[in-house]
Design an enzyme around this catalytic site. Structure first.
Site, PDB file in Angstrom:
ATOM      1  N   GLU A   1       0.834  -1.197   0.000  1.00  0.00           N
ATOM      2  CA  GLU A   1       0.000   0.000   0.000  1.00  0.00           C
ATOM      3  C   GLU A   1       0.871   1.249   0.000  1.00  0.00           C
ATOM      4  O   GLU A   1       1.919   1.297   0.647  1.00  0.00           O
ATOM      5  CB  GLU A   1      -0.888   0.023   1.244  1.00  0.00           C
TER       6      GLU A   1
ATOM      7  N   CYS B   1       3.489   8.535   0.973  1.00  0.00           N
ATOM      8  CA  CYS B   1       4.007   7.651   2.022  1.00  0.00           C
ATOM      9  C   CYS B   1       4.239   6.279   1.394  1.00  0.00           C
ATOM     10  O   CYS B   1       3.274   5.626   0.966  1.00  0.00           O
ATOM     11  CB  CYS B   1       2.963   7.602   3.141  1.00  0.00           C
TER      12      CYS B   1
ATOM     13  N   CYS C   1       6.104  -6.516   8.152  1.00  0.00           N
ATOM     14  CA  CYS C   1       7.197  -5.989   8.969  1.00  0.00           C
ATOM     15  C   CYS C   1       7.533  -6.993  10.067  1.00  0.00           C
ATOM     16  O   CYS C   1       6.655  -7.632  10.631  1.00  0.00           O
ATOM     17  CB  CYS C   1       6.783  -4.658   9.597  1.00  0.00           C
TER      18      CYS C   1
ATOM     19  N   CYS D   1       5.791  -4.164  16.514  1.00  0.00           N
ATOM     20  CA  CYS D   1       5.352  -3.151  17.488  1.00  0.00           C
ATOM     21  C   CYS D   1       3.899  -3.471  17.833  1.00  0.00           C
ATOM     22  O   CYS D   1       3.079  -3.725  16.946  1.00  0.00           O
ATOM     23  CB  CYS D   1       5.476  -1.745  16.888  1.00  0.00           C
TER      24      CYS D   1
ATOM     25  N   CYS E   1       0.779  -1.668  16.255  1.00  0.00           N
ATOM     26  CA  CYS E   1       0.816  -1.458  14.808  1.00  0.00           C
ATOM     27  C   CYS E   1       0.114  -2.577  14.049  1.00  0.00           C
ATOM     28  O   CYS E   1       0.347  -3.759  14.291  1.00  0.00           O
ATOM     29  CB  CYS E   1       2.269  -1.363  14.346  1.00  0.00           C
TER      30      CYS E   1
ATOM     31  N   CYS F   1       5.127   4.789  11.281  1.00  0.00           N
ATOM     32  CA  CYS F   1       5.071   3.904  10.138  1.00  0.00           C
ATOM     33  C   CYS F   1       4.032   2.823  10.371  1.00  0.00           C
ATOM     34  O   CYS F   1       3.682   2.491  11.508  1.00  0.00           O
ATOM     35  CB  CYS F   1       6.433   3.286   9.867  1.00  0.00           C
TER      36      CYS F   1
HETATM   37  S1  SF4 Z   1       5.336   0.598  13.649  1.00  0.00           S
HETATM   38 FE1  SF4 Z   1       6.707   0.441  11.864  1.00  0.00          FE
HETATM   39  S2  SF4 Z   1       8.456  -0.769  12.608  1.00  0.00           S
HETATM   40 FE2  SF4 Z   1       6.779  -1.087  14.067  1.00  0.00          FE
HETATM   41  S3  SF4 Z   1       5.758  -2.978  13.338  1.00  0.00           S
HETATM   42 FE3  SF4 Z   1       4.712  -1.205  12.433  1.00  0.00          FE
HETATM   43  S4  SF4 Z   1       5.648  -0.956  10.418  1.00  0.00           S
HETATM   44 FE4  SF4 Z   1       7.022  -2.193  11.661  1.00  0.00          FE
END
Ligand code: SF4
Length: 291
Positions: A20, A34, A41, A45, A48, A265
């Site tokens: 995306e 972006c 990933c 986190c 996220c 992110c």
């Molecule tokens: S906040 Fe960024 S680094 Fe952390 S899991 Fe999400 S995409 Fe990955």
């Protein structure tokens, strides 16, 4: 004035995976694209959405640049020219540093996309060796997702902190930025109700960033499905901002919009059936999150 609508683009890659890209018109003079740097990933986190996917693969430099090229060609007529690029889509950019630095080079090269290096921002959750390399080899801007003021909380919500803790991360920035003129790192701080938004957190944050040329974005958390966190109320965000501002920090309040204003992110992606694990909630937050 209400911001204009965010545009979301889905790309199907040659191997069928989907990434995306988001285009955010900020005002008449600024439109940000972006871009994603990975499919999924690995950083996990806990707040996220992308992190729930786990890592599928790195994007090539071409696949990264193509997102900005496509956005510029297709959307210029609709939203005005693209002025800024942020690496804050899917993925931890510095976990794919070779391809990300190659892509950033093409984006700023006069025979490439010719953006100003100050307008291309790479975000990281805090991979210290790669961050050091980035600061030494690349002129583009750097954003660091901080999101906590103690190792205990950061170890939980950002597991990368177990490898590179707050002290190491911030001392590295303090040292490296001594050699960069007119350069400020952007700290991103996603505010999570009851987790990282106390007055004590604000005071600790002031101490943590002392001696580091920086700006701080306080970002409103955008709860997603399955999220255990809630967003900090606006009044409390303002109070937090005021404590930092009174101490002399350059600090901004940002709504979560998916750009460098959002600055965190990876709220993108689609976790499949297999999801990255959620960690045990530290004892002092259990009552808060389980009610
Ligand atoms: S906040 Fe960024 S680094 Fe952390 S899991 Fe999400 S995409 Fe990955």
């Amino acid at each position: 004035m209400e911001p204009e609508r965010i545009l979301q683009i889905l790309f199907t890659l040659e191997d069928g995976l989907v990434i995306e890209t988001v285009v955010i018109p900020c005002n008449r003079d600024r439109t940000t694209v972006c871009v994603s740097s990975q499919v999924g990933c690995a950083m996990n986190c806990q707040f996220c959405y992308t992190g729930r996917m786990g890592l599928r693969r790195n994007l090539t430099a071409g696949e990264i640049v193509e997102q900005a090229v496509f956005a510029r060609r297709l959307l210029s007529a609709e939203v005005g020219s693209i002025t800024n690029v942020v690496f804050m889509g899917m993925g931890e950019p510095l976990h794919n540093i070779e391809n990300v630095m190659k892509a950033a080079d093409i984006m700023v090269h006069e025979q490439g996309l010719h953006f100003s290096p100050r307008k291309v921002t790479v975000s990281t959750s805090g991979l210290v060796p790669q961050l050091r390399r980035f600061l030494n080899e690349c002129n583009c801007a750097l954003a660091v997702s901080l999101n906590a003021t103690t190792n205990e909380v950061r170890n939980w919500i950002m597991p990368i902190n177990r490898k590179y803790n707050l002290g190491l991360l911030l001392e590295t920035l303090r040292q490296e930025l001594r050699f960069k003129r007119n350069y400020k790192v952007l700290f991103e701080y996603v505010m999570l109700a009851g987790i990282n938004d106390s007055t004590e957190d604000a005071k600790r944050l002031i101490e943590l960033v002392k001696g580091i040329p920086c700006k701080i974005n306080l970002i409103s958390f955008n709860p997603h499905s399955g999220s255990q966190f809630r967003s900090t109320p606006d009044a409390k965000m303002i109070e937090f901002r005021n404590i930092l501002a009174e101490a002399g920090c350059i600090v901004f309040l940002r709504p979560s919009r998916g750009d460098d204003q959002m600055a965190a992110c990876g709220q993108l992606g689609k976790p499949g059936e297999t999801q990255a694990p959620l960690f045990r909630i530290p004892a002092q937050f259990q009552t808060l999150l389980e009610t």
